[in-house]
Design an enzyme around this catalytic site. Structure first.
Site, short mmCIF file in Angstrom:
data_model
loop_
_atom_site.label_atom_id
_atom_site.label_comp_id
_atom_site.label_asym_id
_atom_site.label_seq_id
_atom_site.Cartn_x
_atom_site.Cartn_y
_atom_site.Cartn_z
N HIS A 1 0.85 -1.18 0.00
CA HIS A 1 0.00 0.00 0.00
C HIS A 1 0.89 1.24 0.00
CE1 HIS A 1 0.52 -0.66 4.47
NE2 HIS A 1 0.89 0.59 4.34
P1 TYD Z 1 -2.16 -4.24 7.62
O1 TYD Z 1 -2.46 -2.87 7.07
O2 TYD Z 1 -2.66 -5.42 6.86
O3 TYD Z 1 -0.59 -4.39 7.86
P2 TYD Z 1 0.62 -4.32 6.81
O4 TYD Z 1 0.52 -3.01 6.14
O5 TYD Z 1 1.84 -4.40 7.63
O6 TYD Z 1 0.49 -5.48 5.87
O7 TYD Z 1 -2.71 -4.30 9.11
C1 TYD Z 1 -3.06 -5.50 9.76
C2 TYD Z 1 -4.20 -5.22 10.74
O8 TYD Z 1 -3.78 -4.37 11.79
C3 TYD Z 1 -5.39 -4.56 10.07
O9 TYD Z 1 -6.57 -5.16 10.60
C4 TYD Z 1 -5.30 -3.12 10.54
C5 TYD Z 1 -4.62 -3.23 11.88
N1 TYD Z 1 -3.80 -2.08 12.23
C6 TYD Z 1 -4.19 -1.25 13.27
O10 TYD Z 1 -5.25 -1.45 13.91
N2 TYD Z 1 -3.40 -0.19 13.61
C7 TYD Z 1 -2.24 0.07 12.96
O11 TYD Z 1 -1.54 1.04 13.30
C8 TYD Z 1 -1.84 -0.78 11.87
C9 TYD Z 1 -0.58 -0.52 11.09
C10 TYD Z 1 -2.65 -1.85 11.55
#
Ligand code: TYD
Length: 140
Positions: free
Chosen positions: A49
């Site tokens: 992303h």
């Molecule tokens: P995700 O965006 O898939 O992580 P990455 O970008 O590392 O692949 O996030 C995984 C889960 O964690 C998703 O349900 C959102 C949650 N999350 C939070 O609640 N707070 C945060 O600061 C982050 C980064 C993720």
């Protein structure tokens, strides 16, 4: 590409090493959030992303992982394997984190609270966003 590796100065003595990070000093923004990833499975690719406005510093405090960065024109790969290094990533950069070692702990310092509206999760949308921004900068 607005990316740079920051070298932190460890406070080392006979007991070991300690790194201290302060906002607007070692970290070039106000820190509103910290999160970290661990027990990442070997073939997992995280991230995938970009952010509209969030800035981040990524630190692999244990083990190693790789980061692929893409500003819509240029691509770059960075290995993070030193706890005294931080990778600064500006906004509007597509990022993917992969090749995590089993002991990897990837800590992220972020300039803002979690906000799903700041995410661009589709690569074509990211490219359109970059184009829009470049157009605005050129006064179009
Ligand atoms: P995700 O965006 O898939 O992580 P990455 O970008 O590392 O692949 O996030 C995984 C889960 O964690 C998703 O349900 C959102 C949650 N999350 C939070 O609640 N707070 C945060 O600061 C982050 C980064 C993720």
């Amino acid at each position: 590409m607005e990316v740079k590796l920051i070298e932190f100065s460890p406070h080392g003595d006979e007991r070991g090493q300690l790194i201290a990070l302060e906002e607007l000093k070692e970290i070039p923004f106000n820190i509103r959030r910290v999160y970290y990833m661990y027990k990442t499975v070997p073939d997992a690719v995280r991230g995938k992303h970009a952010h509209r406005s969030l800035q981040q510093v990524l630190i692999c405090t244990s083990g190693s992982c790789k980061v692929r960065l893409d500003d819509g024109k240029e691509k770059r790969e960075v290995l993070l394997d030193k706890p005294w290094q931080g990778l600064y990533i500006s906004n509007v950069l597509w990022r993917e984190m992969y090749d995590f070692s089993p002991d990897a702990v990837l800590m992220v310092l972020a300039s803002d609270y979690y906000d799903e509206a700041d995410y661009i999760r589709n690569y074509d949308d990211f490219l359109s966003f970059v184009k829009e921004q470049t157009g605005e900068e050129n006064g179009q």
